[in-house]
Write an enzyme that holds these catalytic residues in place. Structure first.
Site, PDB file in Angstrom:
ATOM      1  N   HIS A 130       7.925   8.864   5.533  1.00 37.24           N
ATOM      2  CA  HIS A 130       6.486   8.635   5.376  1.00 37.24           C
ATOM      3  C   HIS A 130       6.237   7.612   4.268  1.00 37.24           C
ATOM      4  O   HIS A 130       5.434   6.679   4.436  1.00 37.24           O
ATOM      5  CB  HIS A 130       5.795   9.958   5.048  1.00 37.24           C
ATOM      6  CG  HIS A 130       4.387   9.809   4.565  1.00 37.24           C
ATOM      7  ND1 HIS A 130       3.288   9.956   5.401  1.00 37.24           N
ATOM      8  CD2 HIS A 130       3.881   9.531   3.326  1.00 37.24           C
ATOM      9  CE1 HIS A 130       2.180   9.761   4.694  1.00 37.24           C
ATOM     10  NE2 HIS A 130       2.513   9.510   3.439  1.00 37.24           N
ATOM     11  N   GLU A 131       6.921   7.776   3.140  1.00 38.11           N
ATOM     12  CA  GLU A 131       6.726   6.841   2.024  1.00 38.11           C
ATOM     13  C   GLU A 131       7.209   5.446   2.392  1.00 38.11           C
ATOM     14  O   GLU A 131       6.585   4.437   2.026  1.00 38.11           O
ATOM     15  CB  GLU A 131       7.453   7.357   0.777  1.00 38.11           C
ATOM     16  CG  GLU A 131       6.962   8.700   0.278  1.00 38.11           C
ATOM     17  CD  GLU A 131       5.453   8.738   0.057  1.00 38.11           C
ATOM     18  OE1 GLU A 131       4.850   7.678  -0.210  1.00 38.11           O
ATOM     19  OE2 GLU A 131       4.870   9.842   0.162  1.00 38.11           O
ATOM     20  N   HIS A 134       4.590   3.696   4.284  1.00 32.80           N
ATOM     21  CA  HIS A 134       3.615   3.000   3.436  1.00 32.80           C
ATOM     22  C   HIS A 134       4.143   1.622   3.043  1.00 32.80           C
ATOM     23  O   HIS A 134       3.394   0.641   3.022  1.00 32.80           O
ATOM     24  CB  HIS A 134       3.342   3.811   2.167  1.00 32.80           C
ATOM     25  CG  HIS A 134       2.338   4.904   2.343  1.00 32.80           C
ATOM     26  ND1 HIS A 134       1.078   4.691   2.864  1.00 32.80           N
ATOM     27  CD2 HIS A 134       2.394   6.235   2.040  1.00 32.80           C
ATOM     28  CE1 HIS A 134       0.405   5.827   2.887  1.00 32.80           C
ATOM     29  NE2 HIS A 134       1.178   6.783   2.398  1.00 32.80           N
ATOM     30  N   GLU A 201      -2.942   7.226   5.441  1.00 30.29           N
ATOM     31  CA  GLU A 201      -2.064   8.395   5.546  1.00 30.29           C
ATOM     32  C   GLU A 201      -1.682   8.654   7.000  1.00 30.29           C
ATOM     33  O   GLU A 201      -0.522   8.962   7.300  1.00 30.29           O
ATOM     34  CB  GLU A 201      -2.741   9.625   4.944  1.00 30.29           C
ATOM     35  CG  GLU A 201      -2.839   9.608   3.433  1.00 30.29           C
ATOM     36  CD  GLU A 201      -1.505   9.366   2.760  1.00 30.29           C
ATOM     37  OE1 GLU A 201      -0.507  10.006   3.149  1.00 30.29           O
ATOM     38  OE2 GLU A 201      -1.447   8.532   1.840  1.00 30.29           O
TER      39      GLU A 201
END
Length: 309
Positions: A130-131, A134, A201
């Site tokens: 997930h990071e 980003h 997100e």
């Protein structure tokens, strides 16, 4: 399209900052606010990662000091076709993680010891994917810049409570207008900040699911850590509320004022992604008692401590 939305949201915050400066100090105040915003953006562009990592007291780890965690991030970065980011660990019980840096070539990812000890390897992989999502979506710089300007708007509003001035002949020193600006500006900044964070997100969740190939693991991780992250104190977020938008889950806030979508909605979206990818749906979070390869051994502070303390 994502770049255009980013530009518009950042411009909206800058314009709000200038409007507050104009209300409190007339045309001169607006010009000063513009110069300050430009200076903050320039400074943040080159120092975003240092600002965030220093704020959290993060320590960098490598393949020798934290082989399991570091190699996991390296594997995910290769899958995402991204340069290897710098990897950090934060000695904090609150389970959370974030990414920072002005571009993929200068990115860094960090996770707390609380998160690493709580989750299984697959769940940690989902969180770090997930990071990296980003990073791949180039969210990290704008998130830090938005947090910086939003914080400056609140600071200027608080300053305006005590020093209301301007060109009285032209009505810029009107107390009612100044009070309105002081009250409205921080809320408007918060709304813009929430808009930019919630959209990103969902995008990072999808990108993370694609990078890890396991959206169920990310959904399980979110279910585990969301409640704990709001119960365990986070000193950094308490001192700097604007930092909350950087984390994978929010801390100590209601859904109304959260910079993140509701965790239940994110899990539902990940279920849909799992169905699209042809995988089984997640019936319930993985067992909280499942051992983590990142857990600290008995009577030692952390297995990830490079000094072995």
């Amino acid at each position: 399209m994502n770049g255009m939305k980013t530009t518009m949201l950042l411009a909206a915050l800058t314009a709000l900052f200038m409007a507050l400066g104009y209300t409190l100090g007339g045309s001169g105040g607006a010009i000063i606010a513009l110069l300050v915003a430009a200076g903050m953006n320039l400074f943040t562009f080159w120092n975003a990662d240092r600002i965030v990592l220093s704020m959290h007291g993060a320590r960098e780890v490598d393949a020798q000091s934290a082989p399991d965690f570091y190699n996991l991030v390296r594997e995910l970065a290769q899958r995402a076709q991204l340069p290897m980011p710098r990897v950090y660990v934060i000695d904090q019980d609150a389970p959370n993680a974030f990414a920072t840096g002005r571009n993929p070539e200068n990115a860094a990812v960090a996770a707390t010891t609380g998160l690493l000890s709580m989750l299984s390897r697959e769940e940690v992989a989902g969180v770090m994917a997930h990071e990296l999502g980003h990073v791949k979506n180039r969210d990290t710089l704008i998130m830090t810049m938005v947090a910086t300007i939003a914080g400056a708007i609140s600071m200027l509003a608080n300053f305006g409570l005590f020093f209301r001035g301007g060109d009285h002949e032209n009505g810029h020193g009107n107390i009612v207008a100044s009070l309105l600006a002081v009250i409205v500006a921080p809320f408007a900044a918060m709304i813009v900040q929430m808009a930019i964070s919630r959209t990103r997100e969902y995008g990072a969740d999808r990108a993370g699911a694609e990078i890890s190939g396991n959206p169920q693991a990310l959904a399980s991780a979110l279910a585990k850590i969301s409640g704990r992250a709001q119960m365990i104190p986070n000193p950094v977020a308490e001192r700097n509320p604007a930092a909350a938008q950087l984390y994978i889950v929010p801390t100590h806030v209601s859904e109304l004022f959260s910079t993140h979508p509701a965790t239940e909605k994110r899990i539902a979206a990940l279920q849909d992604i799992a169905a699209e990818m042809g995988g089984p749906l997640l019936a319930r979070p993985a067992s909280a008692s499942a051992p983590s390869p990142f857990s600290a051994p008995p009577r030692r502070r952390s297995a990830l401590d490079p000094n072995g303390r």
